[in-house]
Scaffold this motif. Structure first.
Motif, PDB file in Angstrom:
ATOM      1  N   THR A 125       0.825  -1.211   0.000  1.00  0.00           N
ATOM      2  CA  THR A 125       0.000   0.000   0.000  1.00  0.00           C
ATOM      3  C   THR A 125       0.855   1.254   0.000  1.00  0.00           C
ATOM      4  O   THR A 125       0.642   2.166  -0.810  1.00  0.00           O
ATOM      5  CB  THR A 125      -0.942   0.009   1.217  1.00  0.00           C
ATOM      6  OG1 THR A 125      -1.796  -1.132   1.170  1.00  0.00           O
ATOM      7  CG2 THR A 125      -1.793   1.271   1.222  1.00  0.00           C
ATOM      8  N   ALA A 175      -1.776   4.038   4.373  1.00  0.00           N
ATOM      9  CA  ALA A 175      -1.324   2.703   4.777  1.00  0.00           C
ATOM     10  C   ALA A 175      -1.457   2.429   6.268  1.00  0.00           C
ATOM     11  O   ALA A 175      -1.603   1.272   6.669  1.00  0.00           O
ATOM     12  CB  ALA A 175       0.135   2.512   4.357  1.00  0.00           C
ATOM     13  N   TYR A 185      -5.833  -5.270   7.100  1.00  0.00           N
ATOM     14  CA  TYR A 185      -5.124  -6.003   6.064  1.00  0.00           C
ATOM     15  C   TYR A 185      -5.441  -7.486   6.195  1.00  0.00           C
ATOM     16  O   TYR A 185      -5.199  -8.092   7.251  1.00  0.00           O
ATOM     17  CB  TYR A 185      -3.613  -5.787   6.177  1.00  0.00           C
ATOM     18  CG  TYR A 185      -3.167  -4.396   5.817  1.00  0.00           C
ATOM     19  CD1 TYR A 185      -3.345  -3.899   4.524  1.00  0.00           C
ATOM     20  CD2 TYR A 185      -2.571  -3.561   6.759  1.00  0.00           C
ATOM     21  CE1 TYR A 185      -2.939  -2.615   4.190  1.00  0.00           C
ATOM     22  CE2 TYR A 185      -2.153  -2.274   6.428  1.00  0.00           C
ATOM     23  CZ  TYR A 185      -2.349  -1.812   5.140  1.00  0.00           C
ATOM     24  OH  TYR A 185      -1.946  -0.538   4.799  1.00  0.00           O
ATOM     25  N   SER A 195      -4.154  -7.124   1.277  1.00  0.00           N
ATOM     26  CA  SER A 195      -4.572  -5.771   0.920  1.00  0.00           C
ATOM     27  C   SER A 195      -5.575  -5.293   1.957  1.00  0.00           C
ATOM     28  O   SER A 195      -6.014  -6.074   2.810  1.00  0.00           O
ATOM     29  CB  SER A 195      -5.229  -5.776  -0.467  1.00  0.00           C
ATOM     30  OG  SER A 195      -6.488  -6.431  -0.405  1.00  0.00           O
ATOM     31  N   PRO A 196      -5.944  -4.008   1.908  1.00  0.00           N
ATOM     32  CA  PRO A 196      -7.076  -3.578   2.734  1.00  0.00           C
ATOM     33  C   PRO A 196      -8.306  -4.411   2.425  1.00  0.00           C
ATOM     34  O   PRO A 196      -8.458  -4.938   1.324  1.00  0.00           O
ATOM     35  CB  PRO A 196      -7.263  -2.111   2.331  1.00  0.00           C
ATOM     36  CG  PRO A 196      -5.912  -1.681   1.856  1.00  0.00           C
ATOM     37  CD  PRO A 196      -5.327  -2.883   1.178  1.00  0.00           C
ATOM     38  N   LEU A 214      -9.830   5.748  -0.116  1.00  0.00           N
ATOM     39  CA  LEU A 214      -8.749   5.385  -1.025  1.00  0.00           C
ATOM     40  C   LEU A 214      -9.097   5.727  -2.468  1.00  0.00           C
ATOM     41  O   LEU A 214      -8.265   6.252  -3.214  1.00  0.00           O
ATOM     42  CB  LEU A 214      -8.440   3.887  -0.911  1.00  0.00           C
ATOM     43  CG  LEU A 214      -7.714   3.399   0.337  1.00  0.00           C
ATOM     44  CD1 LEU A 214      -7.451   1.898   0.238  1.00  0.00           C
ATOM     45  CD2 LEU A 214      -6.399   4.140   0.545  1.00  0.00           C
ATOM     46  N   CYS A 218      -6.821   8.732  -3.172  1.00  0.00           N
ATOM     47  CA  CYS A 218      -5.601   8.066  -3.621  1.00  0.00           C
ATOM     48  C   CYS A 218      -5.682   7.534  -5.042  1.00  0.00           C
ATOM     49  O   CYS A 218      -4.726   6.926  -5.531  1.00  0.00           O
ATOM     50  CB  CYS A 218      -5.248   6.926  -2.670  1.00  0.00           C
ATOM     51  SG  CYS A 218      -4.910   7.495  -0.983  1.00  0.00           S
ATOM     52  N   TYR A 275      -7.676  -2.127  -9.924  1.00  0.00           N
ATOM     53  CA  TYR A 275      -7.749  -2.155  -8.460  1.00  0.00           C
ATOM     54  C   TYR A 275      -8.854  -1.233  -7.955  1.00  0.00           C
ATOM     55  O   TYR A 275      -9.670  -1.605  -7.097  1.00  0.00           O
ATOM     56  CB  TYR A 275      -6.408  -1.728  -7.865  1.00  0.00           C
ATOM     57  CG  TYR A 275      -5.918  -2.633  -6.758  1.00  0.00           C
ATOM     58  CD1 TYR A 275      -6.797  -3.139  -5.801  1.00  0.00           C
ATOM     59  CD2 TYR A 275      -4.580  -2.980  -6.661  1.00  0.00           C
ATOM     60  CE1 TYR A 275      -6.346  -3.963  -4.781  1.00  0.00           C
ATOM     61  CE2 TYR A 275      -4.115  -3.810  -5.643  1.00  0.00           C
ATOM     62  CZ  TYR A 275      -5.006  -4.299  -4.717  1.00  0.00           C
ATOM     63  OH  TYR A 275      -4.561  -5.118  -3.709  1.00  0.00           O
ATOM     64  N   SER A 299      -4.213  -7.045  -8.087  1.00  0.00           N
ATOM     65  CA  SER A 299      -2.988  -7.048  -7.294  1.00  0.00           C
ATOM     66  C   SER A 299      -1.773  -7.302  -8.166  1.00  0.00           C
ATOM     67  O   SER A 299      -0.721  -6.664  -8.006  1.00  0.00           O
ATOM     68  CB  SER A 299      -3.091  -8.114  -6.193  1.00  0.00           C
ATOM     69  OG  SER A 299      -1.889  -8.206  -5.470  1.00  0.00           O
TER      70      SER A 299
END
Length: 359
Positions: A125, A175, A185, A195-196, A214, A218, A275, A299
């Motif tokens: 992350t 993260a 996670y 991952s989350p 996210l 992000c 993603y 991923s």
């Protein structure tokens, strides 16, 4: 290998979103037993081989980028410091994230346990977010230097430092929360990478709000930034090309940068769109069926960015490529690249700066 809407047993460290013929899902814990109910051994071995390639190639190419910049003084430009920052983030993902996945896919479960899962998820992350925002910083730098929305703007050392530090601050903001109770996670897809939590809803971890955080902060923000900056860059260069139709160098620069911009944007989309789309789909379609094998694809694509990001941002740079080939082949460049004083992008910067008035 498909999910259904039947309530499943809930664990703080993992979630199995498929129906199994047992009332004790702990027996299928991704930390204890191979997840052969999710796929064949050949599938796990193929994924392990892919992750090994990404580990070797990603680690090698990013170390090479960092060492090359340190060795050749002419590469130590302010923009290249951001590319080195990108290489450091990629190196973190490839050396820790990709290697962990390679090891776990070989055993067909998260053999490193909940702590190893958290480390891999956190590393992937933070490295991914630094990489993503570094790409946005590069786009902003190109926009400010070439398009000159701010008169007489010069990208200096302190700008480069800020451009390197901010992505790490943003990455830590993305993260750390899953380690502190906002989401978590857990193993994803074939249960060999972490991952989350995209899966569970209505629990104490408030996963839906974290996923939307996210996606908006992000992904959407840096993606919008990149599209805006590069679109303005293309408009500026096309104006320069139209104003100097007789200049072969200007026309060549415009074509080169257009090609690079298209490749950069496509690379960004290939890396992060699956993603982001998968995470939002999971939040918006709770209870819908999905194949867990497909959940592994995003991923893999994000980890593959550790290889193709350096290719796009470094190897398409003539100056960088020339120095790297010399370092690899002991002072000789077998590809015969021009010993230009500046790279393709720098060449365009000088053309646009001197010949295109700010819009």
């Amino acid at each position: 290998m498909r999910s259904n809407s039947r309530p499943q047993e809930f664990h703080d460290d993992f979630y199995i979103p498929i129906p199994l013929d047992t009332d004790n899902l702990t027996l299928f814990s991704p930390y204890l037993v191979p997840q052969d109910h999710l796929g064949s051994k050949a599938m796990f071995m193929s994924m392990s081989a892919l992750m090994f390639f990404l580990f070797v190639a990603g680690t090698a190419i990013n170390i090479l980028t960092i060492v090359c910049t340190a060795q050749y003084k002419k590469l130590r430009s302010h923009l290249n410091y951001i590319l080195v920052n990108l290489a450091v983030a990629n190196l973190l993902v490839s050396s820790v994230g990709s290697f962990t996945c390679f090891y776990c896919f070989a055993y067909r479960y998260m053999i490193l346990g909940p702590i190893g899962c958290k480390i891999e998820g956190f590393t992937a992350t933070i490295g991914g977010m630094v990489s993503l925002w570094s790409l946005a910083v590069v786009a902003i730098e190109r926009y400010l230097v070439i398009c000159k929305p701010i008169a007489n703007f010069a990208f200096k050392g302190h700008h480069a430092i800020i451009g390197c530090v901010i992505p790490w601050i943003i990455a830590l903001c993305a993260a750390i929360p899953p380690l502190c109770g906002w989401s978590r996670y857990i193993p994803e897809g074939l249960q060999c990478s972490c991952s989350p939590d995209w899966y569970t809803t209505g629990n104490k971890f408030n996963n839906e709000s974290f996923v939307m955080f996210l996606f908006c902060f992000c992904f959407a923000v840096p993606f919008t930034t990149i599209i805006f900056c590069y679109s303005q860059l293309l408009f500026t260069l096309k104006s320069a090309a139209r104003a100097q139709e007789q200049s072969a160098s200007t026309q060549k620069a415009e074509r080169e940068v257009t090609k690079m911009v298209v490749v950069m944007v496509l690379g960004f989309l290939v890396c992060w769109m699956p993603y982001a789309s998968f995470a939002v789909w999971m939040v918006s379609n709770r209870g819908e069926q999905f194949d867990l094998r497909l959940a592994t694809v995003p991923s893999c694509l994000s980890k593959a960015s550790t290889v193709y990001n350096p290719i796009i941002y470094v190897f398409l740079n003539k100056q960088f490529r020339s120095c790297m080939m010399k370092m690899i082949f002991c002072g000789k460049n077998p590809f015969g690249d021009d010993e230009e004083a500046s790279s393709q992008v720098t060449q365009v910067s000088s053309v646009s700066s001197s010949q295109v008035s700010p819009s």
